[in-house]
Design a protein around this motif. Structure first.
Motif, mmCIF file in Angstrom:
data_model
loop_
_atom_site.group_PDB
_atom_site.id
_atom_site.type_symbol
_atom_site.label_atom_id
_atom_site.label_comp_id
_atom_site.label_asym_id
_atom_site.label_seq_id
_atom_site.Cartn_x
_atom_site.Cartn_y
_atom_site.Cartn_z
ATOM 1 N N ARG A 510 60.549 36.879 46.341
ATOM 2 C CA ARG A 510 60.916 37.798 45.263
ATOM 3 C C ARG A 510 61.420 39.139 45.781
ATOM 4 N NH1 ARG A 510 56.068 37.421 40.991
ATOM 5 N NH2 ARG A 510 57.667 38.301 39.641
ATOM 6 N N GLY A 511 61.570 39.266 47.100
ATOM 7 C CA GLY A 511 62.073 40.521 47.666
ATOM 8 C C GLY A 511 61.838 40.592 49.161
ATOM 9 N N THR A 512 61.817 41.821 49.687
ATOM 10 C CA THR A 512 61.625 42.074 51.127
ATOM 11 C C THR A 512 60.241 42.667 51.339
ATOM 12 O OG1 THR A 512 63.972 42.607 51.267
ATOM 13 C CG2 THR A 512 62.616 43.237 53.141
ATOM 14 N N LEU A 513 59.502 42.131 52.316
ATOM 15 C CA LEU A 513 58.143 42.615 52.579
ATOM 16 C C LEU A 513 58.124 43.697 53.644
ATOM 17 C CD1 LEU A 513 56.229 39.210 52.597
ATOM 18 C CD2 LEU A 513 56.175 40.950 50.801
ATOM 19 N N PHE A 514 57.164 44.632 53.496
ATOM 20 C CA PHE A 514 56.981 45.698 54.483
ATOM 21 C C PHE A 514 55.679 45.537 55.263
ATOM 22 C CE2 PHE A 514 59.251 48.711 51.251
ATOM 23 C CZ PHE A 514 60.440 48.052 51.472
ATOM 24 N N VAL A 515 54.860 44.529 54.915
ATOM 25 C CA VAL A 515 53.565 44.335 55.584
ATOM 26 C C VAL A 515 53.462 42.921 56.135
ATOM 27 C CG1 VAL A 515 52.335 46.069 54.217
ATOM 28 C CG2 VAL A 515 52.434 43.710 53.404
ATOM 29 N N ALA A 516 52.586 42.753 57.119
ATOM 30 C CA ALA A 516 52.355 41.441 57.747
ATOM 31 C C ALA A 516 50.919 41.002 57.444
ATOM 32 C CB ALA A 516 52.568 41.556 59.253
ATOM 33 N N PRO A 517 50.606 39.713 57.617
ATOM 34 C CA PRO A 517 49.224 39.261 57.395
ATOM 35 C C PRO A 517 48.240 40.071 58.243
ATOM 36 C CG PRO A 517 50.695 37.377 57.692
ATOM 37 C CD PRO A 517 51.503 38.595 57.985
ATOM 38 N N GLY A 518 47.127 40.468 57.628
ATOM 39 C CA GLY A 518 46.109 41.241 58.349
ATOM 40 C C GLY A 518 46.254 42.736 58.217
ATOM 41 N N ASP A 519 47.415 43.222 57.704
ATOM 42 C CA ASP A 519 47.601 44.669 57.535
ATOM 43 C C ASP A 519 46.703 45.180 56.417
ATOM 44 O OD1 ASP A 519 49.471 44.616 59.503
ATOM 45 O OD2 ASP A 519 51.220 45.010 58.232
ATOM 46 N N ALA A 520 46.099 46.350 56.635
ATOM 47 C CA ALA A 520 45.266 46.973 55.603
ATOM 48 C C ALA A 520 46.160 47.528 54.497
ATOM 49 C CB ALA A 520 44.434 48.088 56.217
ATOM 50 N N CYS A 521 45.875 47.146 53.249
ATOM 51 C CA CYS A 521 46.635 47.631 52.089
ATOM 52 C C CYS A 521 45.653 48.252 51.101
ATOM 53 C CB CYS A 521 47.393 46.491 51.405
ATOM 54 S SG CYS A 521 48.573 45.648 52.481
ATOM 55 N N TYR A 522 46.160 49.063 50.198
ATOM 56 C CA TYR A 522 45.293 49.637 49.171
ATOM 57 C C TYR A 522 46.042 49.725 47.851
ATOM 58 C CZ TYR A 522 47.728 53.906 50.756
ATOM 59 O OH TYR A 522 48.678 54.831 51.124
ATOM 60 N N GLU A 523 45.300 49.888 46.768
ATOM 61 C CA GLU A 523 45.910 49.969 45.442
ATOM 62 C C GLU A 523 46.903 51.125 45.398
ATOM 63 O OE1 GLU A 523 44.703 50.359 40.715
ATOM 64 O OE2 GLU A 523 43.219 50.851 42.252
ATOM 65 N N GLY A 524 48.135 50.816 44.955
ATOM 66 C CA GLY A 524 49.165 51.854 44.864
ATOM 67 C C GLY A 524 50.060 51.950 46.088
ATOM 68 N N MET A 525 49.739 51.191 47.149
ATOM 69 C CA MET A 525 50.566 51.213 48.362
ATOM 70 C C MET A 525 51.816 50.342 48.166
ATOM 71 S SD MET A 525 49.343 50.163 52.175
ATOM 72 C CE MET A 525 50.462 49.335 53.303
ATOM 73 N N ILE A 526 52.940 50.803 48.673
ATOM 74 C CA ILE A 526 54.183 50.031 48.575
ATOM 75 C C ILE A 526 54.192 49.001 49.703
ATOM 76 C CG2 ILE A 526 56.717 50.164 48.681
ATOM 77 C CD1 ILE A 526 56.460 53.019 47.541
ATOM 78 N N VAL A 527 54.205 47.712 49.324
ATOM 79 C CA VAL A 527 54.113 46.644 50.324
ATOM 80 C C VAL A 527 55.429 45.876 50.476
ATOM 81 C CG1 VAL A 527 51.626 46.343 50.064
ATOM 82 C CG2 VAL A 527 53.181 45.065 48.572
ATOM 83 N N GLY A 528 56.425 46.230 49.661
ATOM 84 C CA GLY A 528 57.710 45.540 49.758
ATOM 85 C C GLY A 528 58.705 46.098 48.764
ATOM 86 N N GLU A 529 59.907 45.550 48.807
ATOM 87 C CA GLU A 529 60.965 45.949 47.870
ATOM 88 C C GLU A 529 61.335 44.742 47.019
ATOM 89 O OE1 GLU A 529 65.472 46.502 48.632
ATOM 90 O OE2 GLU A 529 64.603 48.489 48.970
ATOM 91 N N SER A 530 61.315 44.917 45.720
ATOM 92 C CA SER A 530 61.663 43.842 44.794
ATOM 93 C C SER A 530 63.171 43.592 44.845
ATOM 94 C CB SER A 530 61.234 44.236 43.381
ATOM 95 O OG SER A 530 61.785 43.347 42.438
ATOM 96 N N ALA A 531 63.574 42.375 44.530
ATOM 97 C CA ALA A 531 65.010 42.058 44.517
ATOM 98 C C ALA A 531 65.681 42.598 43.259
ATOM 99 C CB ALA A 531 65.206 40.544 44.606
ATOM 100 N N ARG A 532 64.884 43.102 42.314
ATOM 101 C CA ARG A 532 65.425 43.598 41.044
ATOM 102 C C ARG A 532 65.023 45.047 40.812
ATOM 103 N NH1 ARG A 532 63.859 38.672 36.905
ATOM 104 N NH2 ARG A 532 64.972 36.996 37.993
ATOM 105 N N PRO A 533 65.681 45.719 39.866
ATOM 106 C CA PRO A 533 65.230 47.071 39.493
ATOM 107 C C PRO A 533 63.855 46.999 38.843
ATOM 108 C CG PRO A 533 67.466 46.622 38.676
ATOM 109 C CD PRO A 533 66.918 45.327 39.161
ATOM 110 N N GLY A 534 63.127 48.100 38.899
ATOM 111 C CA GLY A 534 61.803 48.140 38.261
ATOM 112 C C GLY A 534 60.700 47.749 39.225
ATOM 113 N N ASP A 535 59.594 48.511 39.193
ATOM 114 C CA ASP A 535 58.467 48.245 40.088
ATOM 115 C C ASP A 535 57.690 47.009 39.643
ATOM 116 O OD1 ASP A 535 59.163 50.459 41.504
ATOM 117 O OD2 ASP A 535 57.680 51.793 40.582
ATOM 118 N N MET A 536 57.017 46.377 40.619
ATOM 119 C CA MET A 536 56.284 45.141 40.360
ATOM 120 C C MET A 536 54.921 45.248 41.055
ATOM 121 S SD MET A 536 57.698 41.319 41.165
ATOM 122 C CE MET A 536 57.946 41.561 42.902
ATOM 123 N N VAL A 537 53.837 45.096 40.275
ATOM 124 C CA VAL A 537 52.492 45.151 40.850
ATOM 125 C C VAL A 537 52.129 43.748 41.340
ATOM 126 C CG1 VAL A 537 50.065 45.672 40.405
ATOM 127 C CG2 VAL A 537 51.849 47.056 39.341
#
Length: 606
Positions: A510-537
């Motif tokens: 559904r888009g391009t990822l900015f994180v790899a398996p095992g990376d620490a993520c948190y609520e509200g962090m940008i983890v990728g770019e969607s292929a369409r306009p508009g943010d996606m949780v």
């Protein structure tokens, strides 16, 4: 009278044309190092970031001695973002070496520094470097330099001097020649030309003291150190001098220590003579442009103007859920203290605390200028967050809004030039010239600084990595109206957890990822770019529901594309107004300003 035993020369060049390497070889040719001394390459690039990026960030002074004459060499930054350094240090020089690559010729940022040298009335000697590079055309590079000088308004005297004084060199191999066909293998022809033809300082050694501070150094033991050139008279340790500020205010001070430049270091001395460059200790709160003069017979010198900042960024203490895991310094007080110390040392930046005390606004000449400070701080152990760079607008005499305009140059294969022109059109740029006569197509544009952000990646994509992109501040021009920002929305993590390969496997469709398996993520962090306009949780921690049947290996293996990684500059250019870049000693992450999806929805309704 002329001070014949001194020469003051600046070296100006585009990034990566061999300026710092040339200085290395001049030092070696004048026996600056012991025979058995181990010396690093590009010895003047003393800052870690200068070595890694391959650029000069801070202007530096050295001196070499040749045939009994002291040659003060000023190594200037080639990047326009550090132009605040260039404008001032040229005041110390009587002549300059214009260094150009024999293959590339003069480039946009050569133009930026050269314009200042011409306006300062300096004699310009051309050094065509890298003549042994495949595809080099020294004659064309030399003629292009003369054309550029004429274009920038050089007077007849400067043009004649440049036509008669050209040296062909290979700094890497340590030779300089008056003719490319010669077989000379040392740097002496260049040193001889500097001695014989570069003007000696025109000074009045018996007149009252006149010295102007053009660079500030800082020591935690003695405070600010003013560095500049003595235009008349001489300055002695223990002298009481009059200090005249740019705004005309005056005060007296006592000179506690004096230094002159000696090869790569400084040497303490009792007197700095007219025409020489020295460092003065003992003047409280000294600043760029301060004139040190005789209290009884004061001499006025022109104030030094520094081009104003064009971008500002707000530095804030980190509010990330992961704060404190990677950095040692996370407090708002320490962040403020560090930036106020930077204000003491770095006069090219404007640093102010926000009225609501929520952060510190730092203004500079470009994203690179600001990111160098951020990179320095993260290496010192700071964790912080910064907002999107904001362009500083102005008003002209008629009250109309004006904004910084950049000159951008792209060199790419001819088949991609149409796509490049299209990209600049969507970013508010206008094409100035197109030259398709060489091996590559040379395109020049005028574009607002706002439009530059994020452009480099788009150009590299459409040129399949074959495009070369440079830009430099040109002027303030009319406001260009709205410029579209990022078209695609962001993928935003809904929980604080580590990313899982299974979840990323479904998201990468559904888009391009900015994180790899095992990376620490948190609520509200940008983890990728969607292929369409508009943010996606999205849920990056979703795991596969396992039944009681054994699944085949092919069913559970996930083929993941490597994530897209961002440098600090790329992240700053990528984010939108409601996003932040989180900077830690180990990571650069992007996040929403409001981490909770509920809070973001409430804010959107307001």
């Amino acid at each position: 009278m002329k001070q014949e035993n001194i020469r003051n020369i600046a070296i100006i060049a585009h990034v990566d044309h061999g300026k710092t390497t040339l200085v290395d070889k001049l030092l070696r040719a004048t026996d600056a190092f012991r025979e058995n001394q181990k010396v690093e390459e590009r010895v003047l690039d003393s800052n870690d970031q200068e070595r890694e990026r391959g650029i000069t960030i801070l202007a530096k002074n050295i001196s070499i001695e040749y045939k009994g004459v002291k040659i003060n060499v000023i190594d200037t930054p080639g990047h326009a973002d550090f132009g605040g350094e260039v404008e001032r240090v040229l005041k110390m020089a009587d002549g300059t070496l214009l260094l150009v690559d024999a293959f590339e010729g003069p480039m946009p940022q050569t133009r930026f520094v050269l314009r200042h040298a011409i306006q300062a009335g300096l004699s310009i000697m051309i050094v065509v470097n890298k003549i042994d590079r495949p595809g080099a055309d020294p004659e064309k590079a030399y003629n292009d330099c003369l054309d550029l000088m004429a274009d920038l308004g050089a007077n007849d005297e400067q043009l004649e001097f440049a036509m008669e004084h050209v040296v062909y060199a290979s700094a890497m191999n340590g030779f300089a020649r008056l003719d490319p066909a010669d077989d000379n293998d040392n740097m002496y022809p260049l040193l001889d030309m500097i001695l014989d033809d570069m003007p000696a300082p025109e000074v009045d050694p018996d007149g009252p003291l006149a010295m102007q501070c053009v660079t500030i150094d800082h020591s935690e033991y003695v405070g600010r150190i003013g560095i500049g050139r003595v235009y008349s008279g001489s300055i002695h340790t223990g002298d009481t001098i009059l200090v005249v500020k740019n705004d005309g205010t005056q005060s007296t001070a006592t000179v506690r220590q004096l230094f002159t430049f000696d090869y790569l270091g400084r040497k303490e001395c009792d007197v700095v003579e007219a025409g020489d460059i020295g460092a003065v200790v003992g003047i409280e709160r000294t600043d760029i442009g301060d004139v040190y003069t005789d209290p009884e017979n004061p001499i006025a010198l022109d104030p030094i103007e520094i081009d104003p900042p064009t971008l500002s960024i707000v530095f804030e203490p980190s509010t990330s859920p992961l704060v404190g895991r990677e950095g040692d310094i996370v407090g708002a007080r320490q962040l403020k203290e560090r930036l106020m110390l930077e204000r003491e040392n770095n006069v090219t930046m404007k640093i102010e605390e926000l009225e609501d005390k929520s952060g510190i606004e730092v203004s500079g000449r470009g994203i690179l200028h600001l990111s160098v400070l951020m990179e320095t701080m993260r290496r010192e152990g700071f964790e912080l967050q910064v907002g999107r760079p904001r362009v500083l607008f102005k008003k002209d005499e008629n009250g109309n809004k004006i904004e910084p305009i950049e000159q951008a140059v792209v060199e790419c294969p001819e088949e991609y030039s149409g796509k490049v022109i299209e990209i600049f059109g969507t970013a508010g740029g206008t094409m100035v010239s197109l030259d398709a006569s060489g091996l590559v197509t040379h395109l020049e544009f005028k574009i607002p600084t706002r439009g530059i952000m994020g452009l480099k990646n788009r150009i590299l994509n459409v040129t399949h990595g074959d495009g070369v992109f440079y830009h430099t501040f040109l002027e303030y021009g009319p406001y260009a109206g709205d410029i579209g920002g990022r078209k695609n929305g962001a993928m935003i993590s809904m929980s604080t957890d580590k990313a899982v390969a299974y979840a990323l496997g479904t998201l990468q469709e559904r888009g391009t990822l900015f994180v790899a398996p095992g990376d620490a993520c948190y609520e509200g962090m940008i983890v990728g770019e969607s292929a369409r306009p508009g943010d996606m949780v999205v849920n990056v921690a979703k795991t596969k529901n396992l039944g009681n049947q054994r699944s085949s290996t092919s069913d559970i293996s996930v083929q993941l594309t490597p994530p897209r990684t961002f440098t600090l500059e790329e992240a700053l250019e990528y984010i939108t107004d409601d996003e932040l870049v989180e900077i830690t000693p180990q990571n650069v992450r992007m996040r929403k300003r409001l981490l909770s999806a509920v809070d973001r929805k409430k804010a959107a309704k307001k």
